[in-house]
Design a protein around this motif. Structure first.
Motif, PDB file in Angstrom:
ATOM      1  N   SER A 200       0.847  -1.163   0.101  1.00  0.00           N
ATOM      2  CA  SER A 200      -0.124  -0.035  -0.066  1.00  0.00           C
ATOM      3  C   SER A 200       0.884   1.065   0.043  1.00  0.00           C
ATOM      4  N   ILE A 201       0.391   2.331  -0.636  1.00  0.00           N
ATOM      5  CA  ILE A 201       1.145   3.629  -0.647  1.00  0.00           C
ATOM      6  C   ILE A 201      -0.034   4.489  -0.389  1.00  0.00           C
ATOM      7  N   PHE A 202       0.680   5.852   0.247  1.00  0.00           N
ATOM      8  CA  PHE A 202      -0.159   6.882   0.199  1.00  0.00           C
ATOM      9  C   PHE A 202      -0.089   7.973  -0.668  1.00  0.00           C
ATOM     10  N   ASP A 203      -1.324   8.528  -1.194  1.00  0.00           N
ATOM     11  CA  ASP A 203      -1.489   9.587  -1.966  1.00  0.00           C
ATOM     12  C   ASP A 203      -2.093  10.714  -1.220  1.00  0.00           C
ATOM     13  N   ASN A 204      -1.408  11.968  -1.530  1.00  0.00           N
ATOM     14  CA  ASN A 204      -1.928  12.908  -0.738  1.00  0.00           C
ATOM     15  C   ASN A 204      -3.233  13.512  -0.942  1.00  0.00           C
ATOM     16  N   TYR A 205      -3.897  13.136  -2.312  1.00  0.00           N
ATOM     17  CA  TYR A 205      -4.966  13.425  -2.838  1.00  0.00           C
ATOM     18  C   TYR A 205      -5.952  12.306  -2.740  1.00  0.00           C
ATOM     19  N   ARG A 206      -5.609  11.145  -2.908  1.00  0.00           N
ATOM     20  CA  ARG A 206      -6.563  10.066  -2.864  1.00  0.00           C
ATOM     21  C   ARG A 206      -6.465   9.256  -1.548  1.00  0.00           C
ATOM     22  N   GLY A 207      -5.754   9.434  -0.683  1.00  0.00           N
ATOM     23  CA  GLY A 207      -5.556   8.439   0.642  1.00  0.00           C
ATOM     24  C   GLY A 207      -4.523   7.227   0.325  1.00  0.00           C
ATOM     25  N   ALA A 208      -4.892   6.272   0.925  1.00  0.00           N
ATOM     26  CA  ALA A 208      -4.347   5.051   0.926  1.00  0.00           C
ATOM     27  C   ALA A 208      -4.441   4.202  -0.447  1.00  0.00           C
ATOM     28  N   ILE A 209      -3.751   4.092  -1.214  1.00  0.00           N
ATOM     29  CA  ILE A 209      -3.852   3.091  -2.179  1.00  0.00           C
ATOM     30  C   ILE A 209      -3.505   1.756  -2.188  1.00  0.00           C
TER      31      ILE A 209
END
Length: 598
Positions: A200-209
């Motif tokens: 899992s990775i974190f995107d500042n706009y979409r949250g956890a992917i």
């Protein structure tokens, strides 16, 4: 999607055996990446990964390939981190696959992590395709490495693929072997949905992917979903497959690998190894193997300027968004002020985080001595988890201390066996057994305290074997040991950041070496500085940093000797007062001095 045309596989290898290079060639041959967009280590997105030539964060990508039988296959490559610190992430990536390409360097042969990866893949019942890479090198020992693989895995010679990932030799044959030897996924599409989170990775706009492998059932876009380890519910806002960029789809079903975005605001809610199911057709049990990542090494991180504390806090919070295995707790030190106690998966993990803080967030850090987590049992039977030496209970209240032990595999040429055994015994190692890989190389098995390998063990291992030894380990549990806290006092004041927990038999030696090292690093003051090492109230080692002397008698050109004595007495009184109120500035090098002790 027809499951019979899906192949899920990973590439496992020892560090620097060509895993990322082979991934590059597979992407090229399947035209997943155009030649214009191609670059070395394309799946390694971090600058640090490219520099060091290792994979730190796992990646996944879907390739389309038309086989010799005319069918168009979907090949899901689930890349794995390449270091023992990330062994849990590796195990989850393996759980998402049906097969693995095992890469062995033709010039180096089987290494410690190769053996560890083979056993890990066997535990997950994966079909293993052995591949010998770098056959084009002048130093390649292809025939010897074949024999090593045959002995270790019990395979026939014709099952071993010979390739050069750099030159593109044998890549088509590798793709055909993936199609023919690795079985297709076997999950039931109509069963309740169960998806394994393997990264899992974190995107500042979409949250956890979350990166997921659908094991059973299907998940549709817009479906309410639930994370089974914590019961958190979200909506599947977007899902799809992973190419170089994310490709949205309306549905993911059994056997497929892809991503899911559900408005998860915190990465700790989307743990690697967790199971996702749908609220409407909820699975009765999660997939096996999930556990919380457990930090093994702890270190204090302090800003060199106390005003930068908030900046350091923000930087650590941002890093934690993309790395849920980090543990962060506020900490205060008499010597260093306010900072954070950070838990890491291992030494490489610690090194990477510190380097990223300095590079990406421009932090000037003071780092304390790394240590492991101990369990202190007091006389009333209470267990205390100790991740900071200063928290160890006083000796009169302490019953015993337990420390973590590891099972270590050291693969080394026969001529260096004596050096390796001496090194392991010096580090309180318990010899278990020796296995011969062939006539030239052996595997030594030892049980060692983790605290003995977090300093310079790996450097010593390489220097004593002229670079030929390789090392791998796994945690085996906590054991009782005779451990004590070694304190360092500067002018009678304890410096908590230099405290360490050591074995009683080694305490005197450590104390002498540490005080001698600090004497070289602490700058001279106008007064004498005493450096002491102590076990409780008992001083076991001492050294002094001589004072800077000013010649106060230089202006006396004759006369009675009492004039000079009077000036010297006044200087002596002044130095005494200075010593009482003066504060010794300890440079950052002093906190790392313990790492340079031999």
């Amino acid at each position: 999607m027809n499951q019979q045309l899906i192949r899920n596989f990973c590439i496992i290898a020892h560090i620097d055996h060509g895993k990322s290079t082979l991934a590059d060639r597979l992407l090229e041959v399947t035209a997943t990446v155009t030649r214009q967009a191609m670059q070395d280590q394309i799946l390694d997105s971090m600058e640090l990964e490219r520099e060091r030539g290792i994979t730190i964060k796992a990646h996944a990508i879907t390739m389309n390939y038309t086989g010799n039988d005319g069918n168009r296959y979907h090949l899901n490559l689930i890349d794995t981190p390449g270091h023992v610190d990330f062994s849990y992430e590796v195990s989850r990536s393996l759980a998402a696959c049906e097969g693995a390409l095992l890469i062995v360097d033709a010039a180096q042969g089987i290494e410690a992590q190769t053996v560890s990866n083979i056993y890990l893949a066997m535990e997950h019942d994966l079909t293993i395709i052995p591949v010998i890479n770098k056959i084009d090198l002048p130093s390649a020992m292809t025939e010897e490495v074949k024999i090593q693989i045959e002995d270790l895995m019990g395979v026939n010679e014709d099952e071993i693929l010979l390739i050069s990932a750099k030159e593109g030799i044998g890549i088509e044959e590798t793709l055909e072997a993936i199609i023919k030897r690795i079985p297709p996924p076997a999950g039931d599409v109509n069963a309740p949905a169960r998806a394994l989170i393997f990264d899992s990775i974190f995107d500042n706009y979409r949250g956890a992917i979350t990166y997921i492998r659908m094991v059973e059932g299907r998940i549709d876009k817009g479906s309410p979903i639930i994370f089974m380890s914590n019961g958190q519910q979200f909506i599947a806002e977007e899902l799809g497959v992973l190419r170089l960029k994310r490709e949205p789809r309306q549905q993911l079903q059994s056997g497929e690998v892809g991503y899911l975005i559900g408005g998860v605001k915190n990465l700790t809610d989307a743990r690697v190894g967790d199971t996702i199911t749908t609220v409407k057709h909820r699975a009765s049990a999660p997939l096996a193997g999930f556990r919380e990542p457990k930090p093994m090494v702890f270190s204090g991180l302090f800003p060199s300027d106390a005003d930068d504390l908030e900046e350091l806090r923000n930087a650590l919070d941002k890093l934690r968004m993309n790395d849920a295995s980090l543990t962060i707790q506020p900490e205060s030190s008499v010597a260093l002020g306010f900072g954070f106690r950070v838990g890491f998966l291992g030494l490489l993990h610690m090194e990477i985080i510190q380097e990223r803080l300095e590079r990406e967030y421009q932090q000037n850090l003071i780092t304390t001595i790394p240590n492991v987590e101990f369990i202190a049992v007091t006389k009333d039977g209470t267990e205390h988890i100790i991740d900071n030496p200063t928290h160890l209970p006083a000796a009169n209240k302490l019953d015993h201390v337990q420390e973590p032990y590891i099972h270590a595999q050291i693969i080394v040429p026969v001529e260096y066996v004596g050096n390796m055994m001496t090194l392991a015994q010096d580090r309180r190692g318990v010899y278990k057994n020796t296995e011969y890989l062939d006539t030239k190389r052996v595997t030594l098995h030892y049980e060692l305290p983790l605290s003995e390998i977090i300093f310079d063990f790996y450097d010593k291992l390489k220097s004593l074997s002229k670079g030929y030894a390789s090392f791998d380990y796994e945690f085996i549990g906590m054991r009782r040991s005779d451990l004590v806290r070694l304190d360092v006092l500067i002018n009678g004041e304890p410096v908590d950041a230099l405290s360490m927990i050591v074995h009683r038999d080694n305490a005197f030696q450590w104390g002498q070496k540490l005080t001698s090292k600090l004497k070289e690093l602490i700058p001279k003051q106008m007064y004498e500085v005493a450096i002491q090492a102590a076990l409780g109230s008992k001083i076991i080692a001492r050294t002094n940093v001589k004072a800077l002397r000013k010649n106060v008698t230089a202006k006396c050109y004759g006369g009675d000797i009492t004039r000079k004595r009077k000036l010297l007495e006044r200087q002596k009184e002044g130095k005494k007062r200075m010593k009482q109120v003066g504060k010794v500035e300890i440079p950052q090098d002093a906190f790392l001095a313990v790492l340079q002790i031999k």
